[in-house]
Design an enzyme around this catalytic site. Structure first.
Site, PDB file in Angstrom:
ATOM      1  CD  GLU A  15      34.450  19.002  -8.214  1.00 23.70           C
ATOM      2  OE1 GLU A  15      33.741  19.718  -8.419  1.00 23.70           O
ATOM      3  OE2 GLU A  15      34.803  18.323  -7.182  1.00 23.70           O
ATOM      4  CB  CYS A  65      30.728  19.954  -6.001  1.00 20.33           C
ATOM      5  SG  CYS A  65      31.567  18.390  -6.251  1.00 20.33           S
TER       6      CYS A  65
END
Length: 529
Positions: A233, A267
């Site tokens: 990720e 993120c």
């Protein structure tokens, strides 16, 4: 092995330490070997045991909420509201979601009916992969560890490596894990580059890494040496497209919140905005109004704004801001000693600007004017597929057009960042923004092997005798007959009438015959005469 007895709550020392004690490198191999031995001994086979550990994980967070709030404040200057929403509640919610659903998740799935294989009773079993390594970043120290709930539900043993950049939180995790979770199966390794390098030199059955693409490549390379499956990720520059039909008050409120929460260190945070010039003017005015509502006159003293995690990160972000050729219309203040960068909005940013050179990962929103939304789509599609793509518009057709003509890990309409709170959808990127996913059952599926099983009855040999030698005579004839014919027309060839078309033709023919019955009878009699 001795039975594990969880510690009673509230026995921990109340003091919080920001000094991170690194795990001795020489201990890392033995830690991995110990949890592997416990896994192979079947200690996590029982679903009841897994549920106990999931519940213990939830209590680990709940019993120590005050300590985690203090640790996150120490590490990130995090307001309590943000810590509760994005880390503490997230971990408890995810643990409880797995606890409530794991009984259903672990059940074998019956395969769909197939005339060839139904007699074999085909099923898909969910087997734990083994020992998992989870490496988490600094920005959300608890949220980024939520995949452990899927690993526990799957029956895996787990070693977690929290970030050295959040020492108070990482040390608290190391203290609490053995008090709440079975240390034979679940361990914390703290440290920096040397300790992580040692972890990556070992063989694991799955690695889940959250962080930068640069380190993601290192993780993937290390895993490849052992053919270890990896979930990455990685983030990236997540764009926002806003058209003239947007609700600008709503857009500004949600956009500014999602960008500036945790001081932009998210993120999935919106990284830059693509708008036409008339829309840019309306957006900036709306952002100014929301900025004042959020932070008053000074975000630094508002109590509603976090700090940058480390001085090295502050220097990178402040350097990008100093080099921009865009116009700062909100914020812009910096203070290295306080690791403070004000929530900042920069308009008239060009594609070649410093703010477009890399993922910002800080409290700076770049607004890039484009000649049209088609030009915006072209820019997005000419760059790495982002972790998230956001679009604001009241026009459903425009939103659908953006979704249908782009690729991203996740897609959100008229909001930002909220997808991270969902336990019912996969969270993950695509291509350079990562691969694989987690959250809820998707975390469980990440850490299990979907194992096909078949039970072949004795009588099936009489039906499938063709597969056995000798391949002569009738066997060859039968084998040739088993080669399937294609029941669909060859692409490009004239399509024969469908079954319903043939029925329509026959119905029409019978109707015509019935309508002209007397004439036909007369013609037949006349022909007979």
């Amino acid at each position: 092995m001795a039975a594990f007895t969880p510690a009673s709550p509230f026995t921990q020392a109340a003091a919080m330490s920001s000094e991170l004690v690194y795990t001795p490198i020489d201990d890392i191999v033995s830690i991995r070997n110990h949890v592997r031995a416990s896994f192979r001994a079947g200690k996590a086979k029982s679903v009841a045991f897994r549920k106990e550990q999931l519940l213990q994980l939830a209590y680990l967070i709940q019993d120590n909420t005050d300590r985690f709030q203090a640790a996150l404040k120490n590490d990130l200057g995090r307001p309590v509201v943000e810590s509760n929403l994005f880390d503490i509640s997230a971990m408890i919610t995810e643990a409880l979601h797995s606890y409530k659903n794991v009984d259903a998740w672990v059940k074998p799935d019956k395969a769909p009916f197939d005339s060839t294989f139904f007699a074999f009773s085909p099923k898909v079993h969910k087997e734990p992969k083994g020992v998992a390594l989870i490496i988490s970043p600094f920005n959300y120290p608890l949220w980024c560890l939520t995949p452990i709930t899927g690993a526990i539900a799957a029956g895996c043993a787990v070693v977690i490596k929290p970030s050295e950049l959040t020492p108070a939180t990482s040390q608290l995790l190391a203290e609490l894990f053995p008090k709440y979770l079975d240390p034979d199966l679940y361990r914390v390794v703290n440290g920096a580059v040397a300790e992580t390098t040692q972890l990556l030199a070992l063989q694991w059955d799955h690695i889940l890494y959250t962080g930068s693409g640069r380190v993601g490549r290192i993780v993937a390379t290390a895993a490849a040496r052992h053919l270890t499956p990896v979930t990455l990720e990685l983030g990236g520059k997540s764009p926002v497209l806003i058209d003239a039909n947007a609700d600008f008050e709503l857009t500004a409120r949600r956009l500014l919140w999602g960008k500036m929460m945790n001081s932009g260190q998210t993120c999935t945070a919106p990284d830059y905005v693509l708008v036409t010039e008339p829309v840019q003017k309306r957006l900036v005015e709306a952002l100014k109004a929301q900025w004042t509502k959020f932070y008053g006159g000074d975000p630094r003293t508002s109590g509603s704004f976090s700090r940058i995690c480390a001085h090295s990160h502050w220097e990178r972000i402040a350097g990008l801001l100093a080099e921009t050729k865009g116009e700062v219309v909100l914020g812009g203040d910096t203070d290295r000693a306080d690791k403070y960068i004000a929530p900042t909005v920069v308009q008239n940013v060009s594609f070649s600007d410093s703010l477009m050179s890399e993922e910002l990962f800080g409290p700076i929103l770049a607004i890039v004017p484009v000649p049209s939304m088609d030009a915006a789509l072209e820019y997005v599609n000419n760059h790495d597929a982002p972790l998230a793509l956001y679009v604001f518009s009241k026009d459903a057709k425009f939103r659908a057009h953006v979704r249908a003509n782009t690729l991203s890990g996740m897609f959100v309409e008229n909001d930002v960042v909220v997808q991270g709170g969902s336990s019912i959808t996969p969270f993950g990127g695509v291509g350079p923004s990562g691969y694989g996913s987690h959250k809820g059952k998707y975390s469980f599926d990440t850490f299990v092997h979907h194992r096909s099983s078949f039970n072949s009855p004795k009588w099936i040999d009489s039906v499938e005798a063709t597969r056995f030698p000798p391949y002569t005579g009738k066997v060859v004839t039968n084998a040739n007959a088993l080669v399937p014919s294609i029941p669909y027309p060859r692409p490009g060839a004239q399509k024969p009438p469908t079954k319903w078309g043939r029925w329509a033709f026959l119905s029409l023919a019978f109707a015509l015959i019935a309508a002209n019955r007397q004439r036909i009878v007369a013609l037949v009699k006349g022909a007979g005469a």
